[in-house]
Structures are given as structure tokens and as C-alpha cells.
Design an enzyme around this catalytic site. Structure first.
Site, mmCIF file in Angstrom:
data_model
loop_
_atom_site.group_PDB
_atom_site.id
_atom_site.type_symbol
_atom_site.label_atom_id
_atom_site.label_comp_id
_atom_site.label_asym_id
_atom_site.label_seq_id
_atom_site.Cartn_x
_atom_site.Cartn_y
_atom_site.Cartn_z
ATOM 1 C CB CYS A 151 -0.918 -0.027 1.224
ATOM 2 S SG CYS A 151 -1.750 1.535 1.557
ATOM 3 C CB CYS A 199 0.605 1.605 4.211
ATOM 4 S SG CYS A 199 -1.098 0.980 4.131
#
Length: 267
Positions: A47, A50
Site C-alpha cells: 500500500c 501506508c
């Protein structure tokens, strides 16, 4: 023999990593979390958002490491049972977990916004203002924001307080809720007691129940309608919370970097 420079460098590197690294959690978290207060990032290794959050979350950890809040992160793709337990639907998701309670951060992913979220989630849902000084401090702290105040005797069995507290428990990560006696009010007039006040836009407004009948729904609707300043700045995270207020949103979109439009933007 004195340690070499390489040894000292390795020791310092290890110490720095220890000081900046939040706890990496695993599937044992469901068993071991107990009644501790946890701020947890659920992430996926692939991600991009993230990865962008990583340095911010380290800063959050450094700020909270000497508080009762423990900061951790967990790979939700590897430990899917934990992610499923907390109903994780996207990445990254930041949750504050305290026993069987959990709250999801829906605001900005900035250091200050996440710390503010954790501060609110620690509770209590309703904070007591015991003196004029504490009331003045609250007004100063929230001078550009919004906070609610139950005014009445220190009776937690009071019907209005019970309804107010019940609503505060559902909205505690989205606002500040206080209680105090009438004597703490400075330059504030009230029409009745007990009562509810909201402080916003450098003024205050009193709750006025329709037909004088106080219901939990009426309290909830009033608080929901007063949760924001008259002209708040919308961000990527806050627009989700504003949508929960179930009010029409009229949004002015401006580019603050365009200097020759500043007069029009400000107006």
C-alpha cells in the site's frame, strides 16, 4: 579495550531504532491486548498510502511513548483474522482500541490530527471542569474550535446529563464534551439549569428543546448540528466526518497559491 567507532555507531543505530519503532503486532494481539489502550495502524505491505504514513506514525509514536497509550502496527494481509475482527475495509486504517471498544480515525493522516484523535479516544467521554480556571482553560484551548458543556449540579443521575453522556460516548473521537456547575461560567448567561451549551465561532449557544421536552434524539440532533464552526476548512479526512452530520454542504474550492485571486477568495 575501548569499543571501536563501528561498535558505537551500531549501538547508537540500534538505540535510535528502538526509540522510533512502534510495536509490530501479530495474531496474538487479540489475546494479549487486554484492557490496555492501543493506537494501531492496520497496513498492507504493497500500500502506497501506508508507506507515506510510515514516517508520520513514527512521529506519533515518539509523542505518545511516555503516555498510557501503546502504539503498534499490524500487517492486515498477513494477520487477516485480526483485520476481520476489527472490520478493516481499507489501508491504512488507524484504530484506537481499549478493551472491547474501538474507534476509527477518519480525519487527516497528519501527526497532529492522529494525536488529537488518540487524546479524545482516551476519554473520559465527558470531562469535568471543576473551577473557573479549568473553564477558562477549556475556552482558550478551543478558541478556534467547538466544545460542548453540560451545566448543572454534579449529579450523574440527572436525566439531561445521562442523555448528554450517552451521545458523547458515541461522538467522543469527533468532539470535546465537558460538564461543570453554573458557578464556573464567566460572562455567560443561561436561561435554565441544568442546560447544554455549545461554544463556537467566538460565542456560545444554548440547547432549547422543542416544547420543553428533552429526548436523547433531540440532544443528539442538536449536538450533531452544532459540531462544526459556521465556516470550517474542509480537508480530505474531515469531509467524511462532516458528511455524518447529515447536513447539506456548500463547499467553496479555492487555490491559496493564486495570489491575484486572494481578495476574491477571502471574500
Amino acid at each position: 579495550m575501548a569499543p571501536s567507532l563501528n561498535t558505537i555507531s551500531l549501538l547508537l543505530t540500534g538505540l535510535l531504532a528502538t526509540c522510533t519503532a512502534q510495536v509490530e503486532l501479530d495474531d496474538g494481539f487479540l489475546e494479549t491486548r487486554g484492557n490496555n489502550m492501543w493506537l494501531v495502524e492496520f497496513y498492507a505491505p504493497w500500500c502506497g498510502h501506508c508507506k507515506k504514513l510510515e514516517p508520520v506514525f513514527k512521529e506519533v509514536y515518539r509523542h505518545l511513548r511516555d503516555t498510557p497509550v501503546r502504539v503498534g502496527k499490524i500487517d492486515a494481509t498477513r494477520y487477516s483474522d485480526v483485520a476481520q475482527h476489527f472490520q478493516i475495509r481499507g489501508f491504512p486504517t488507524i484504530k484506537f482500541i481499549k478493551g472491547d471498544q474501538s474507534f476509527t480515525h477518519r480525519g487527516d493522516r497528519s501527526k497532529d490530527a492522529i494525536i488529537e484523535f488518540a487524546t479524545r479516544a482516551q476519554g473520559p467521554a465527558v470531562r469535568r471542569l471543576s473551577s473557573i480556571g479549568k473553564f477558562t482553560e477549556a475556552r482558550s484551548r478551543h478558541s478556534d474550535g467547538v466544545f460542548f458543556l453540560h451545566v448543572g449540579d454534579e449529579d450523574e443521575q440527572d436525566d439531561l446529563f445521562q442523555k448528554y453522556k450517552s451521545v458523547a460516548e458515541t461522538l467522543m473521537v469527533q468532539g470535546y464534551f465537558y460538564s461543570g456547575e453554573k458557578r464556573i461560567l464567566v460572562d455567560v448567561k443561561i436561561k435554565r439549569e441544568p442546560t447544554l451549551l455549545v461554544f463556537k465561532d467566538h460565542g456560545h449557544y444554548e440547547f432549547e428543546p422543542q416544547d420543553g421536552i428533552v429526548t436523547k434524539e433531540a440532544v443528539q440532533n442538536w449536538i450533531n448540528s452544532e459540531r462544526y464552526n459556521a465556516f470550517p476548512e474542509v480537508s480530505g479526512g474531515s469531509i467524511n466526518e462532516m458528511a455524518d452530520a447529515k447536513k447539506y454542504l456548500v463547499i467553496i474550492v479555492v487555490n491559496p497559491d493564486v495570489k491575484d485571486r486572494m481578495d476574491v477568495n477571502n471574500r
